[in-house]
Motif scaffolding. Sequence first.
Motif, PDB file in Angstrom:
ATOM      1  N   HIS A 227       0.852  -1.182   0.000  1.00 33.95           N
ATOM      2  CA  HIS A 227       0.000   0.000   0.000  1.00 33.95           C
ATOM      3  C   HIS A 227       0.896   1.243   0.000  1.00 33.95           C
ATOM      4  O   HIS A 227       1.595   1.521   0.970  1.00 33.95           O
ATOM      5  CB  HIS A 227      -0.947  -0.007   1.204  1.00 33.95           C
ATOM      6  N   GLU A 228       0.867   1.928  -1.142  1.00 36.79           N
ATOM      7  CA  GLU A 228       1.664   3.127  -1.318  1.00 36.79           C
ATOM      8  C   GLU A 228       0.975   4.304  -0.632  1.00 36.79           C
ATOM      9  O   GLU A 228      -0.140   4.672  -1.002  1.00 36.79           O
ATOM     10  CB  GLU A 228       1.825   3.411  -2.815  1.00 36.79           C
ATOM     11  N   PRO A 229       1.602   4.910   0.359  1.00 39.67           N
ATOM     12  CA  PRO A 229       0.948   6.022   1.063  1.00 39.67           C
ATOM     13  C   PRO A 229       0.854   7.260   0.170  1.00 39.67           C
ATOM     14  O   PRO A 229       1.694   7.492  -0.705  1.00 39.67           O
ATOM     15  CB  PRO A 229       1.867   6.263   2.261  1.00 39.67           C
ATOM     16  N   ARG A 230      -0.206   8.050   0.405  1.00 35.72           N
ATOM     17  CA  ARG A 230      -0.391   9.331  -0.291  1.00 35.72           C
ATOM     18  C   ARG A 230      -0.746  10.394   0.734  1.00 35.72           C
ATOM     19  O   ARG A 230      -1.488  10.123   1.682  1.00 35.72           O
ATOM     20  CB  ARG A 230      -1.521   9.243  -1.322  1.00 35.72           C
ATOM     21  N   PRO A 231      -0.263  11.609   0.561  1.00 34.56           N
ATOM     22  CA  PRO A 231      -0.649  12.677   1.484  1.00 34.56           C
ATOM     23  C   PRO A 231      -2.117  13.038   1.296  1.00 34.56           C
ATOM     24  O   PRO A 231      -2.581  13.227   0.170  1.00 34.56           O
ATOM     25  CB  PRO A 231       0.267  13.838   1.082  1.00 34.56           C
ATOM     26  N   ASN A 232      -2.842  13.087   2.394  1.00 34.84           N
ATOM     27  CA  ASN A 232      -4.243  13.542   2.384  1.00 34.84           C
ATOM     28  C   ASN A 232      -5.156  12.683   1.511  1.00 34.84           C
ATOM     29  O   ASN A 232      -6.160  13.179   0.975  1.00 34.84           O
ATOM     30  CB  ASN A 232      -4.323  15.004   1.925  1.00 34.84           C
ATOM     31  N   ALA A 233      -4.820  11.413   1.346  1.00 35.57           N
ATOM     32  CA  ALA A 233      -5.650  10.509   0.544  1.00 35.57           C
ATOM     33  C   ALA A 233      -5.376   9.076   0.987  1.00 35.57           C
ATOM     34  O   ALA A 233      -4.296   8.778   1.529  1.00 35.57           O
ATOM     35  CB  ALA A 233      -5.352  10.674  -0.940  1.00 35.57           C
ATOM     36  N   PRO A 234      -6.336   8.173   0.775  1.00 46.31           N
ATOM     37  CA  PRO A 234      -6.096   6.777   1.128  1.00 46.31           C
ATOM     38  C   PRO A 234      -4.918   6.201   0.347  1.00 46.31           C
ATOM     39  O   PRO A 234      -4.612   6.658  -0.759  1.00 46.31           O
ATOM     40  CB  PRO A 234      -7.404   6.083   0.728  1.00 46.31           C
ATOM     41  N   PRO A 235      -4.238   5.204   0.894  1.00 45.03           N
ATOM     42  CA  PRO A 235      -3.104   4.613   0.185  1.00 45.03           C
ATOM     43  C   PRO A 235      -3.540   3.918  -1.108  1.00 45.03           C
ATOM     44  O   PRO A 235      -4.702   3.548  -1.257  1.00 45.03           O
ATOM     45  CB  PRO A 235      -2.536   3.610   1.194  1.00 45.03           C
ATOM     46  N   VAL A 236      -2.600   3.763  -2.012  1.00 41.27           N
ATOM     47  CA  VAL A 236      -2.840   3.111  -3.298  1.00 41.27           C
ATOM     48  C   VAL A 236      -2.483   1.637  -3.176  1.00 41.27           C
ATOM     49  O   VAL A 236      -1.391   1.279  -2.711  1.00 41.27           O
ATOM     50  CB  VAL A 236      -2.005   3.765  -4.417  1.00 41.27           C
ATOM     51  N   GLU A 237      -3.403   0.786  -3.602  1.00 37.54           N
ATOM     52  CA  GLU A 237      -3.166  -0.656  -3.597  1.00 37.54           C
ATOM     53  C   GLU A 237      -2.227  -1.023  -4.747  1.00 37.54           C
ATOM     54  O   GLU A 237      -2.452  -0.638  -5.888  1.00 37.54           O
ATOM     55  CB  GLU A 237      -4.501  -1.369  -3.753  1.00 37.54           C
ATOM     56  N   VAL A 238      -1.168  -1.782  -4.418  1.00 37.34           N
ATOM     57  CA  VAL A 238      -0.157  -2.141  -5.409  1.00 37.34           C
ATOM     58  C   VAL A 238       0.142  -3.640  -5.317  1.00 37.34           C
ATOM     59  O   VAL A 238       0.532  -4.136  -4.257  1.00 37.34           O
ATOM     60  CB  VAL A 238       1.157  -1.350  -5.192  1.00 37.34           C
TER      61      VAL A 238
ATOM     62  N   LEU B 266       1.083   6.929 -11.941  1.00 38.45           N
ATOM     63  CA  LEU B 266       2.112   5.976 -12.362  1.00 38.45           C
ATOM     64  C   LEU B 266       3.500   6.498 -12.022  1.00 38.45           C
ATOM     65  O   LEU B 266       4.358   5.742 -11.539  1.00 38.45           O
ATOM     66  CB  LEU B 266       1.993   5.711 -13.860  1.00 38.45           C
ATOM     67  N   SER B 267       3.736   7.781 -12.238  1.00 39.93           N
ATOM     68  CA  SER B 267       5.024   8.373 -11.895  1.00 39.93           C
ATOM     69  C   SER B 267       5.267   8.328 -10.383  1.00 39.93           C
ATOM     70  O   SER B 267       6.384   8.035  -9.928  1.00 39.93           O
ATOM     71  CB  SER B 267       5.068   9.820 -12.390  1.00 39.93           C
ATOM     72  N   ALA B 268       4.211   8.592  -9.611  1.00 40.29           N
ATOM     73  CA  ALA B 268       4.347   8.515  -8.146  1.00 40.29           C
ATOM     74  C   ALA B 268       4.690   7.097  -7.710  1.00 40.29           C
ATOM     75  O   ALA B 268       5.475   6.888  -6.768  1.00 40.29           O
ATOM     76  CB  ALA B 268       3.059   8.988  -7.481  1.00 40.29           C
ATOM     77  N   LEU B 269       4.111   6.100  -8.399  1.00 42.73           N
ATOM     78  CA  LEU B 269       4.416   4.702  -8.078  1.00 42.73           C
ATOM     79  C   LEU B 269       5.887   4.395  -8.340  1.00 42.73           C
ATOM     80  O   LEU B 269       6.538   3.718  -7.531  1.00 42.73           O
ATOM     81  CB  LEU B 269       3.520   3.780  -8.907  1.00 42.73           C
ATOM     82  N   ILE B 270       6.414   4.883  -9.457  1.00 44.34           N
ATOM     83  CA  ILE B 270       7.835   4.659  -9.743  1.00 44.34           C
ATOM     84  C   ILE B 270       8.690   5.239  -8.619  1.00 44.34           C
ATOM     85  O   ILE B 270       9.606   4.576  -8.097  1.00 44.34           O
ATOM     86  CB  ILE B 270       8.222   5.302 -11.089  1.00 44.34           C
ATOM     87  N   GLY B 271       8.385   6.470  -8.232  1.00 45.87           N
ATOM     88  CA  GLY B 271       9.153   7.103  -7.173  1.00 45.87           C
ATOM     89  C   GLY B 271       9.090   6.322  -5.870  1.00 45.87           C
ATOM     90  O   GLY B 271      10.112   6.144  -5.186  1.00 45.87           O
ATOM     91  N   TRP B 272       7.896   5.853  -5.528  1.00 46.22           N
ATOM     92  CA  TRP B 272       7.752   5.107  -4.274  1.00 46.22           C
ATOM     93  C   TRP B 272       8.482   3.767  -4.330  1.00 46.22           C
ATOM     94  O   TRP B 272       9.148   3.380  -3.360  1.00 46.22           O
ATOM     95  CB  TRP B 272       6.273   4.902  -3.970  1.00 46.22           C
TER      96      TRP B 272
END
Length: 332
Positions: free
Chosen positions: A31-42, A131-137
């Motif tokens: 679960h990729e965390p996001r500021p001020n939003a629920p995490p992204v399922e990966v 997608l870019s945020a996922l790469i960074g994480w």
Amino acid sequence: MSLRHVFAAALLAASIASPALAANAGFMVLHEPRPNAPPVEVGVWYPTDAAPSFMALGGWGHTVAAGAPVTGDHLPLIVMSHGNGGFFGGHADTAQALAEAGFVVAALTHPGDNYKDQSRATAMADRPAALSALIGWMLDASPLKARIDPDKVGAFGFSSGGFTVLAAAGGEPDIGKVPSHCKVHPDNYDCKLTANHPIPADILTAKWAHDARIKAVVSAAPALGFTFGKDGLKGIKAPVQLWKASDDEVLPGDDYAEFVHRNLARPHDYRVVQGARHFDFLTPCTNTKGVEILCASAPGFDRVAFHREFNTVVTRFFTDQLVAPVKSPTGQ
């Protein structure tokens, strides 16, 4: 140089120029965390030597070692983007094949455009940004960050995901082209979707997220290909493998994959799958209940056989593009 030395040099070059093969694919959900939003399922697939077993995943399935240790270092990364209303597991067999070939594969469930939530289904600029945020994480903060080579990143996408990877790799779409397109093609899926989910006003002026870390792209049946216009693909510098289903009933005609093919000036690998429908790029189904429309291939089309070839070709493309060729010890 003797034949023995030629053979040895070829083996050395091949061993260095390809990701290390693993016996199996490992799998985990992060679960990729996001500021001020629920995490992204990966969903993450990766090489492992642990013993696998079959695991159901929605209407699909894969054979993986869940939670097993990772095998290898300096591994190339493939990020995956699913189609409208999908989830991270729609291409599980392709992800498994890539992991068995030595890749780490990270597939996100797109926020606001997945099978549970369509609140941002037509907010297309959200997708390449995610997608870019996922790469960074994956590179900077994920549990696998130490195992990944940051210089070897590829992107795979299908349908809306096919559009996503083209935009993320440098494409500049013009979403303002959609209304005129839909006046001519009101029965196309993208036009029915935008009729039910009008394009948010902020998307018409949004800046598109491009990510220079993407070094290779596979785009299958890309949605909204026509929005790139004649100049919107010039920013794509990465090698591209482009796929089209010959009998695509969802995105028919020449406005999608064919448009990208005709207007992508740089050389690319274009493949038309004869007899295939749109959803044949999804993993072959193991349970069709509730997902019949996604599982129905045309009579006579063998999705399982196609995926054996598809996965081999996609894996070979990413291997060729992301793992630099190495000269033999003689420099030849």
